[in-house]
Motif scaffolding. Structure first.
Motif, mmCIF file in Angstrom:
data_model
loop_
_atom_site.group_PDB
_atom_site.id
_atom_site.type_symbol
_atom_site.label_atom_id
_atom_site.label_comp_id
_atom_site.label_asym_id
_atom_site.label_seq_id
_atom_site.Cartn_x
_atom_site.Cartn_y
_atom_site.Cartn_z
ATOM 1 N N LYS A 289 22.951 -0.322 58.751
ATOM 2 C CA LYS A 289 23.553 0.274 60.151
ATOM 3 C C LYS A 289 23.571 -0.205 61.165
ATOM 4 O O LYS A 289 23.288 -0.303 61.926
ATOM 5 C CB LYS A 289 22.990 2.202 59.442
ATOM 6 C CG LYS A 289 23.441 2.612 60.914
ATOM 7 C CD LYS A 289 22.773 4.430 60.616
ATOM 8 C CE LYS A 289 23.119 5.393 61.648
ATOM 9 N NZ LYS A 289 22.435 6.833 61.288
ATOM 10 N N ASP B 278 28.045 -3.638 58.802
ATOM 11 C CA ASP B 278 28.646 -2.627 58.208
ATOM 12 C C ASP B 278 30.005 -1.894 59.316
ATOM 13 O O ASP B 278 31.242 -1.550 57.812
ATOM 14 C CB ASP B 278 27.420 -1.175 59.298
ATOM 15 C CG ASP B 278 27.710 0.104 58.986
ATOM 16 O OD1 ASP B 278 28.447 0.744 57.563
ATOM 17 O OD2 ASP B 278 27.228 0.680 60.150
ATOM 18 N N LEU C 282 22.070 7.240 53.213
ATOM 19 C CA LEU C 282 21.196 7.373 54.826
ATOM 20 C C LEU C 282 20.568 8.225 54.986
ATOM 21 O O LEU C 282 19.668 8.473 55.268
ATOM 22 C CB LEU C 282 22.292 7.842 56.009
ATOM 23 C CG LEU C 282 23.237 5.882 56.533
ATOM 24 C CD1 LEU C 282 24.153 6.663 57.473
ATOM 25 C CD2 LEU C 282 22.212 5.052 56.550
#
Length: 322
Positions: A125, A130, A213
Motif C-alpha cells: 500500500k 501499488d 485492506l
C-alpha cells in the motif's frame, strides 16, 4: 422483408397468418407467452397459428379438449425472419457456446490476475508498485471495450503479427484452406478474451485491494499475528477468503453482463458469438432473434446470481441459505 421481391397481397396474407400477425397485438403477445411456456395450449386447426406440428414444437401431448391440445414442450422462440425459416433456438445454439467460451476465458483472466494484483497492491500500500497497479486499474476501467478491441487488433494482430502470429479477426471455429472442414483455432481467442477481461480485471483489482485492506485491520488478523503466524499464512488462511465476498459479487455481475456486453468485442474481432448475432439481427430487424437473445441472457443472469448466492454460503459461514 421475408418475401423480398416475391411480395404480393396473397403471399403477404399467408405470411401474416403463419406468424399470427393478422391478430391484435394483445393476442400476439399471448401467443408469444404460450410459445415460451413449457405447458401450452394449441389448436387442431391447420390454419391457426397455434396449430401443433412436431417439427415446430417437439411437444408431448398431455390432454385434448375438443379442438384444443395441452402439451408439454421446451420453450419455442419462433423462427428467424432473415434465415429462411431457421429456428431461433438453432441460431442461439450455434452462437451462444462461442460467447460462453469467450466470457469464461475473459472472467478467468480477470479473476486470477485481478485477485493477485489486488493482493500485491494491498500488501504494498502507497508504494510505487501499488501506485502503478492503481494507474493500470484506472485506465482499464476508463477505456471503452470497442476502443480497446480496435487498438489490440491493430497493434497485436497487424503491427506485431509476425511476432505474435495473431490475426486481427477470427472466430473459434474456421474453415480450412480447402473449405471442407471446420477446425478450432484457439489463438483467435487470445485477443478478444484479453480485451473483454480488461474492465472486470480493473474492477477486481480495486475491490480486492480495498476489501483486503479492510480485512487486515480486523481484530482476528491481529490475533493471528500475535499467535506467531507468518504473513503468508495469515493472507492465505484468513484474509483472502473473507476479502473475496465483494469480488464474487462483482464477478457474477460482470460474467452475466459479458454474455450481452461482448457485442462490440465480438463484432470487431469477427467472433461468431451471440453478441455479433445480436448486431446482425438489429441491422436486419430480425426481431425473433433479438427477443430470444434477450430472454436467454436474462435467464443466464438469474441462474448465475443464484449460483453466486450458494457460493456466498461457502465463503461466509454467517450467510445461511434458508
Amino acid at each position: 422483408m421475408m418475401l423480398g421481391q416475391n411480395e404480393d397481397s396473397e403471399q403477404l396474407a399467408l405470411v401474416k397468418q403463419k406468424y399470427g400477425f393478422d391478430k391484435p397485438i394483445s393476442t400476439q403477445y399471448l401467443y408469444y407467452i404460450n410459445d415460451l411456456s413449457p405447458i401450452s395450449f394449441h389448436s387442431n386447426n391447420s390454419k391457426d397459428y397455434t396449430f401443433l406440428t412436431t417439427g415446430k414444437y417437439n411437444a408431448s401431448k398431455l390432454v385434448t379438449f375438443g379442438n384444443t391440445i395441452i402439451v408439454l414442450k421446451l420453450p419455442y422462440l419462433r423462427e428467424s425472419f432473415t434465415k429462411q425459416g431457421k429456428q431461433v433456438s438453432e441460431v442461439l445454439g450455434e452462437t451462444l457456446p462461442n460467447t460462453f467460451v469467450l466470457a469464461v476465458s475473459a472472467i478467468i483472466i480477470a479473476i486470477f490476475i485481478g485477485v493477485f494484483l489486488g493482493i500485491v497492491s494491498a500488501l504494498y500500500k502507497d508504494k510505487w508498485l501499488d501506485k502503478t497497479i492503481q494507474i493500470f486499474s484506472t485506465l482499464g476501467m476508463s477505456i471503452p471495450s470497442f476502443f480497446s478491441a480496435i487498438l489490440f487488433a491493430w497493434f497485436f494482430g497487424y503491427i506485431l503479427h509476425e511476432y505474435t502470429n495473431l490475426e486481427m479477426t477470427g472466430s473459434l471455429y474456421e474453415l480450412d484452406d480447402f473449405g471442407e472442414a471446420m477446425h478450432i483455432k484457439w489463438k483467435n481467442l487470445i485477443l478478444p478474451a484479453i480485451v473483454l477481461g480488461i474492465r472486470p480485471l480493473a474492477v477486481v483489482i480495486q475491490l480486492m485491494r480495498n476489501s483486503l485492506l479492510e480485512v487486515l485491520n480486523q481484530d482476528y488478523i491481529r490475533t493471528a499475528r500475535a499467535k506467531g503466524l507468518s504473513e503468508f499464512q495469515i493472507i492465505k488462511r484468513h484474509a483472502v477468503k473473507n476479502a473475496l465476498n465483494p469480488v464474487v459479487t462483482a464477478i457474477s455481475g460482470w460474467f452475466a453482463s459479458m454474455l450481452a456486453g461482448a457485442v462490440f468485442v465480438e463484432y470487431i474481432f469477427g467472433w461468431n458469438g451471440l453478441g455479433k448475432e445480436i448486431v446482425n439481427a438489429l441491422n436486419t430487424l430480425d426481431l425473433p432473434v433479438i427477443m430470444g437473445s434477450v430472454l436467454i441472457i436474462a435467464v443466464l443472469f438469474i441462474i448465475i446470481n443464484i449460483f453466486v448466492d450458494i457460493i456466498y454460503a461457502w465463503l461466509d459461514p454467517k450467510v445461511k441459505l434458508e
